[in-house]
Design an enzyme around this catalytic site. Structure first.
Site, PDB file in Angstrom:
ATOM      1  N   HIS A 198     -11.844  -4.942   7.827  1.00  0.00           N
ATOM      2  CA  HIS A 198     -12.561  -4.664   6.585  1.00  0.00           C
ATOM      3  C   HIS A 198     -13.798  -3.808   6.867  1.00  0.00           C
ATOM      4  O   HIS A 198     -14.700  -3.761   6.044  1.00  0.00           O
ATOM      5  CB  HIS A 198     -13.008  -5.965   5.913  1.00  0.00           C
ATOM      6  CG  HIS A 198     -11.908  -6.799   5.337  1.00  0.00           C
ATOM      7  ND1 HIS A 198     -10.930  -7.387   6.098  1.00  0.00           N
ATOM      8  CD2 HIS A 198     -11.628  -7.151   4.051  1.00  0.00           C
ATOM      9  CE1 HIS A 198     -10.110  -8.083   5.313  1.00  0.00           C
ATOM     10  NE2 HIS A 198     -10.504  -7.960   4.068  1.00  0.00           N
TER      11      HIS A 198
ATOM     12  N   GLU B 165       0.812  -1.216   0.000  1.00  0.00           N
ATOM     13  CA  GLU B 165       0.000   0.000   0.000  1.00  0.00           C
ATOM     14  C   GLU B 165       0.845   1.265   0.000  1.00  0.00           C
ATOM     15  O   GLU B 165       0.492   2.263  -0.642  1.00  0.00           O
ATOM     16  CB  GLU B 165      -0.959  -0.005   1.188  1.00  0.00           C
ATOM     17  CG  GLU B 165      -2.099  -1.014   1.079  1.00  0.00           C
ATOM     18  CD  GLU B 165      -1.672  -2.459   1.277  1.00  0.00           C
ATOM     19  OE1 GLU B 165      -0.555  -2.684   1.794  1.00  0.00           O
ATOM     20  OE2 GLU B 165      -2.439  -3.367   0.923  1.00  0.00           O
TER      21      GLU B 165
HETATM   22  C1  LIG Z   1      -2.179  -5.076   4.037  1.00  0.00           C
HETATM   23  C2  LIG Z   1      -3.191  -5.808   3.227  1.00  0.00           C
HETATM   24  N1  LIG Z   1      -3.427  -5.433   1.963  1.00  0.00           N
HETATM   25  C3  LIG Z   1      -4.350  -6.056   1.213  1.00  0.00           C
HETATM   26  C4  LIG Z   1      -5.079  -7.103   1.717  1.00  0.00           C
HETATM   27  C5  LIG Z   1      -6.139  -7.807   0.871  1.00  0.00           C
HETATM   28  N2  LIG Z   1      -5.666  -9.153   0.535  1.00  0.00           N
HETATM   29  C6  LIG Z   1      -6.012 -10.223   1.260  1.00  0.00           C
HETATM   30  S1  LIG Z   1      -5.221 -11.600   0.779  1.00  0.00           S
HETATM   31  C7  LIG Z   1      -4.400 -10.796  -0.451  1.00  0.00           C
HETATM   32  C8  LIG Z   1      -3.441 -11.535  -1.313  1.00  0.00           C
HETATM   33  C9  LIG Z   1      -2.378 -12.246  -0.524  1.00  0.00           C
HETATM   34  O1  LIG Z   1      -1.514 -12.921  -1.383  1.00  0.00           O
HETATM   35  P1  LIG Z   1      -0.367 -13.852  -0.832  1.00  0.00           P
HETATM   36  O2  LIG Z   1       0.452 -13.100   0.151  1.00  0.00           O
HETATM   37  O3  LIG Z   1       0.349 -14.423  -1.974  1.00  0.00           O
HETATM   38  O4  LIG Z   1      -1.128 -14.984   0.002  1.00  0.00           O
HETATM   39  P2  LIG Z   1      -2.060 -16.148  -0.542  1.00  0.00           P
HETATM   40  O5  LIG Z   1      -3.468 -15.721  -0.291  1.00  0.00           O
HETATM   41  O6  LIG Z   1      -1.760 -16.363  -1.963  1.00  0.00           O
HETATM   42  O7  LIG Z   1      -1.695 -17.329   0.305  1.00  0.00           O
HETATM   43  C10 LIG Z   1      -4.773  -9.449  -0.473  1.00  0.00           C
HETATM   44  C11 LIG Z   1      -4.282  -8.462  -1.429  1.00  0.00           C
HETATM   45  C12 LIG Z   1      -4.797  -7.467   3.054  1.00  0.00           C
HETATM   46  N3  LIG Z   1      -5.467  -8.462   3.659  1.00  0.00           N
HETATM   47  N4  LIG Z   1      -3.872  -6.820   3.771  1.00  0.00           N
END
Ligand SMILES: Cc1ncc(C[n+]2csc(CCOP(=O)(O)OP(=O)(O)O)c2C)c(N)n1
Ligand SMILES: Cc1ncc(C[n+]2csc(CCOP(=O)(O)OP(=O)(O)O)c2C)c(N)n1
Ligand SMILES: [Mg+2]
Ligand SMILES: [Mg+2]
Lengths: 372, 322, 372, 322
Positions: B129, B60
């Site tokens: 959220h 972010e």
């Molecule tokens: C700081 C933050 N930004 C955005 C989100 C929204 N969000 C939730 S999961 C996700 C993707 C996470 O990807 P990754 O780290 O690869 O984990 P995966 O779900 O693939 O295991 C996002 C963008 C969040 N939860 N926290």
């Protein structure tokens, strides 16, 4: 020496049990005893059942958003198995397998996704932190935890799990850097499942391998096949031994794949190809583990059937427990903020039902001193 | 005219501004082929391509920090932060740089960016959220903060925000993303930043709100059967005190309704200013119906936390009885 | 392949002009024409004079905190010299040499440290950003700037300067990662001067070389002797050519040293040894550059004297300009916040001297509608 | 008793708590051999060693994030952030985790950390070294926020903060770090968190302030020759409303003085609550003397920005004349 080489490195990838069941005896021997291999297999199948039921709970409106774990179980499970109970597991949200192995009551995870903080009310003896919703933030806590234990001369280490996406956050960098420079024994366990919701790993990291992240900190690093529980266990065990000996951190990139949607709020068909999913289905950690067990006569269909029935029952019980818990009361939101409730919050709490804003002036003591 | 949801109205505004001005680009997590987790940017990637609708790394501060650079470099970036709970990592870039660049350089460098963020509770979402941080970004000087409560306003305010020469945080109340539809002109139009809207006139009490709460206010007013004036701030900073004060000095009573915690919320500022400006006209203390001063609870308790028709109704009773 | 090498790399260090004046012809030939070498030398000496006078202004209470640049001039100057005027320089606060070379009026820097925002009111044609106080934050702006120009099909790149300490901040990581993954031509120029105030580089980065940071992003990287302006110019020129061709970023670690305190508020003797400072005094970029020029008969003592007199005069003029500016008026703080002042701020601005809180109710129009 | 500056009082409290409890450790930028840029941790590194006084990498989120882990792991970390302007990068860890961990886990994990931060203007410092963000961390629920205005209180409050089972932000008004000395007991003692101090009693007006402004209030009160009650909040969250309301209901007039911008500052909340609690007793609108709603200017204008004796004096005249 006008142009001199000041640094050189390389990164290895480890795999032991291939998707087709081929097993590298030289590396894999003794990594997981037969009895444990069966237990780990059964455990993954139990987690699959949990996933399936949790998904259905969400779809039928009995639970909020839920992130399926399917396909990634070998990563957190392998790590939890390889570590000791004195080590902290600092997870993200796709590590049910590891958490359940450690002993987290399964209903805790359901409660969490049912919008109930009691899902995070975990016996601290378990040494696990609650699911972390804000991506990338929990790794720093893992570093702090390991630091605290090191400070207290304990040989506990911490292991923190996170995705490929999480490695883009600033906090990831700060956690890696703190651990490396202050000699904190934290294992950074990256579950590179190719996607962060709809964003492919190439946008998170255009390097050849994510394990390169560790080079920035001079940190020990390796890439493993994350769907190969033998490789995961060996890598984590090696890392843990190294960490306990040196008090330094280590990094593991485990390549894996989430076979389901990101969460129940997601529709992965919008951004990824069916062929890709199919390809990874063939690399499913349980398929190869079952092959391994069957080749050694440790498993067969009747065991499978029996185990599935057991899993079904276990999860049904878990759901019952989670759904059977009495609903929280409004006052709960006031009661856990501080060790003891300050006066002004007491007023809000007391008047929340009698006054529009929970602080009816008539209940303030000073009202008595009115001059007019 | 088309009958649109808030999401559709925002989507339409984005399309029209991107067609009108090719300095406008969108960046953020999952805003590309996936169309954003709320589908607000649906179809934009296909329409405008990779260069103008950019899936960013999951970071972010990076999204806002690069947007500041993009804006200083002559573009009109529209970064999206996926949920208000993830503004935290970008807090520093927003308040330390976006908000301060024009002041710092005495106008030499400016940051015409529009930061879109879904906001607020009520959708049974996971932790972080459902918060409402508008006061945080109003206490920090240098930003404009906008929150529409209807599709019509959403489109018009967003267009104003994109064209604004300064950084605007455009909060989108996710609870009403698809809660209702409204007639929205297909042509472009603007709703000015800094002007509140009198939703309904009344003489007994002035009720002030914004975002998703406006609907609860409306319901509570109707249920009360009283003659209450309802003001939708639409812009939270700069706040349209004139409209507020004119109303409160007329009615002599004010109720402010918001989701954010009570302490140091926008309600506090409004209440203080109303006293400063309408002291002699006030017939009762200004009432605030707000979130409690606690962490936004997980969803089992979120409706206990959020101001609702019942709590607003109580405030109406209390204030007229005072 | 159970254990396979998935990544290999190495990092070079470049130096051309050694502290003792030894010059590597094969690498250094044509890097800086003689005439320019003289100009660059004179420029550093001018910056030294500026430093000296600025320091005295602070000590005599005529200016606030000031960070001396002494010892590090070859880094930002080499970069500014090697880049083109269409490229953005996104600096921290120890890059006077590069900024002045680009054409920033010297009094701007004084004004900044005199607590006057007009020091940051810079002609945007110069393509430099104001000094960045919050460490590590400006690199993201550099990425955004280069991105904006790339978007507009310009061949401009950006170059951002920062210290060793700054590489510990999360924003550094995010900037590197954005640039690498989105193909943004930003040059990340790290001035590793061994210290972040009192904290040695080993606490910021325990890797062998800071240049390893770039490996995490698969980014082109090199280490240079930052006190060797030939090496800096060559490295930056090579990087710029690469960036313009590929639209990818690059990383340079320049090893250097600040010979003075961190700022005038600091006392470096509290945390670093006199021997260390002495050692680095021998590696001062101007000493070797002067040797280089004298060896080629491009410089001598009389030129030196003449130049020093000129510098003295120039800086005196600069100080006069900076101190001669009319003081800002209170209202200034309201006038640059937004393109146009909103109503509520107009009220505060108008009443700031007549009312305690700058918003006299009697001046609010609504007062007229009073009912009582 | 010793005659100490605020810096010395804090230093003494740190030493005593570190000797008393070896779970207490200090971490931050330059807190080690250098003793902190304000020399607050002077001598501690030498006394307690590398393990307990830790120079950290230059990363505020890292400092707070690891402190949270340290606290969850059973220690009592005292992180220092060098200036309040550099809290921004740590905002997310503070508000998303430190503030929420106990609530999130229903008491399972807690964060007994004391975050020390120099705060406020008036020392001719560079940009981002002079802000006052206490309202930000009070609007975000789950934290305690403390700001002493004297050496005595500083020592006692800091000891309370370190022993507190929850996260406390301990803001140190840098303007008075060395402005004056006060008798401070050498023995340990605590000043309770959550209790305001009546600095002087009075009947005409209640003046409420905290931190460095308290002294300006005192001067303005003396210059006015009026009988004014002065309250030093000492703790900003949780706020001691009882002391405030008792006083205002007695005097009928209130002035709040703070450095932070007016909008949504603590003054707004106080003003709103005073109206809610003392409406019928109020003889005049509550006055706020605060920073303007602008970016904290560079130091040439900082005294124009900061509330001073003159502006406070004007408020006194205005409120008694109302
Ligand atoms: C700081 C933050 N930004 C955005 C989100 C929204 N969000 C939730 S999961 C996700 C993707 C996470 O990807 P990754 O780290 O690869 O984990 P995966 O779900 O693939 O295991 C996002 C963008 C969040 N939860 N926290
Ligand atoms: C975000 C932030 N944290 C802390 C500071 C205080 N501070 C100013 S300079 C500095 C050290 C910077 O070190 P480095 O990046 O190596 O740059 P150098 O001064 O050595 O050139 C610190 C900690 C700051 N300005 N910004
Ligand atoms: Mg992923
Ligand atoms: Mg440095």
């Amino acid at each position: 020496m006008p142009v001199s080489k000041v640094y050189e490195t390389s990164i290895d990838r480890l795999s032991i049990l291939e998707p087709d069941g081929t097993f590298d005896e030289s590396l894999g021997k003794g990594v997981i005893p037969d009895g444990d291999a069966v237990k780990l297999y059964e455990h993954i199948m139990l987690c699959r059942k949990f996933d399936e039921i949790a998904f259905k709970l969400q779809r039928s409106g009995r639970m909020g958003t839920y992130p399926e774990n399917r396909g990634q179980e070998a990563t957190s499970l392998g790590a939890a198995y390889a570590l000791e109970s004195k080590d902290w597991l600092v997870t993200c949200y796709r590590e049910n397998a590891g958490l359940f192995w450690r002993g987290l009551p399964m209903e805790k995870i359901l409660l969490h996704w049912m919008g109930d903080e009691r899902g995070n009310q975990i016996d601290s003896e378990l040494r696990v932190t609650p699911l972390a919703i804000p991506i990338g933030t929990q790794m720093l806590h893992a570093v702090g935890l390991a630091w605290a234990y090191k400070y207290q001369d304990s040989s506990s280490v911490s292991c923190t799990f996170f995705g490929d996406g999480a490695t883009s956050e600033g906090d990831f960098h700060e956690a890696m850097n703190f651990a490396a420079n202050l000699d904190i024994p934290t294992l950074f366990f990256c579950q590179n499942n190719g996607w962060a919701i709809s964003v492919p790993t190439s946008i998170q990291c255009s390097a050849d391998v994510l394990a390169q992240r560790a080079v920035a900190y001079g940190m020990k690093t390796i890439q493993v096949d994350g769907n190969d529980i033998f490789a995961v266990v060996k890598a984590v065990r090696d890392a843990a031994a190294y960490m306990r000996e040196t008090s330094k951190p280590a990094f593991i990139e485990a390549t894996t794949y989430r076979l389901g949607d990101h969460t129940t709020a997601d529709d992965a068909r919008r951004y990824r190809d069916a062929e890709e999913v199919e390809e990874w289905q063939g690399r499913d950690p349980v398929i190869r583990l079952r092959k391994y067990l069957e080749q050694r006569d440790l498993w067969n269909q009747s065991k499978q059937d029996e185990m599935e029935a057991r899993a079904e029952k276990t999860v049904a019980e878990v759901v019952k427990n989670a759904e059977g818990i009495e609903p929280p009361v409004t006052e709960d939101m006031f009661d856990s903020m501080y060790a003891s409730i300050p006066e002004n919050l007491k007023t809000q709490r007391r008047t929340l039902r009698t006054s529009s804003l929970g602080q009816d002036p008539s209940q303030l003591p000073v009202r008595d001193t009115a001059r007019t | 005219m088309a009958n649109l949801t808030l999401v559709q109205a925002i989507n339409l505004a984005l399309i029209q501004e991107m067609e009108r001005d090719d300095r406008v680009i969108i960046l953020g997590e999952d805003v590309g082929p996936n169309g954003g987790v709320f589908r607000v940017t649906e179809g934009l990637h296909k329409r405008f391509g990779d260069k103008r609708v950019v899936d960013s790394p999951l970071a972010e501060s990076g999204i806002i920090g690069t947007s500041i650079g993009l804006a200083m470099g002559g573009l009109r970036p529209i970064p999206e932060i996926q949920f208000e709970g993830f503004l935290g990592p970008a807090y520093d870039q927003i308040c330390t740089h976006a908000a301060r660049m024009r002041t710092r350089t005495r106008g030499g460098l400016t940051v015409p960016m529009t930061l879109r963020v879904p906001v607020g509770g009520g959708i049974h979402a996971p932790e972080l959220h459902s918060d409402s941080p508008e006061a945080i970004y109003s206490h920090n000087p240098g930003l404009k903060v906008v929150m529409p409560s209807s599709p019509y306003d959403a489109k018009g305010l967003l267009i104003s925000a994109i064209r604004d020469p300064d950084p605007v945080i455009f909060f989108e109340p996710k609870r009403i993303y698809r809660a209702f539809r409204e007639e929205v002109p297909e042509d472009e139009y603007t709703v000015p930043i800094g002007k509140a809207r009198v939703v309904r006139e009344g003489s007994e009490v002035t009720m002030i709100s914004w975002g998703a709460s406006v609907i609860h206010c409306m319901n509570a007013i109707e249920a009360s059967g009283r003659d209450i004036e309802l003001i939708d701030l639409r812009t939270i900073n700069p706040l349209d005190y004139e409209t507020v004060m004119t109303s409160v000095c007329k009615t002599g009573r004010a109720i402010i309704v918001h989701e954010a915690p009570l302490t140091c919320g926008i309600g506090a500022e409004l209440s203080a200013r109303i006293m400063e400006s309408c002291f002699l006209q006030l017939e009762a203390p200004v009432q605030r119906v707000a979130g409690f001063d606690v962490i936004m609870p997980y969803y089992k308790l979120e409706l206990d936390y959020l101001p609702d028709t019942e709590r607003i109704g109580k405030a109406i009773n209390e204030i007229v009885a005072y």
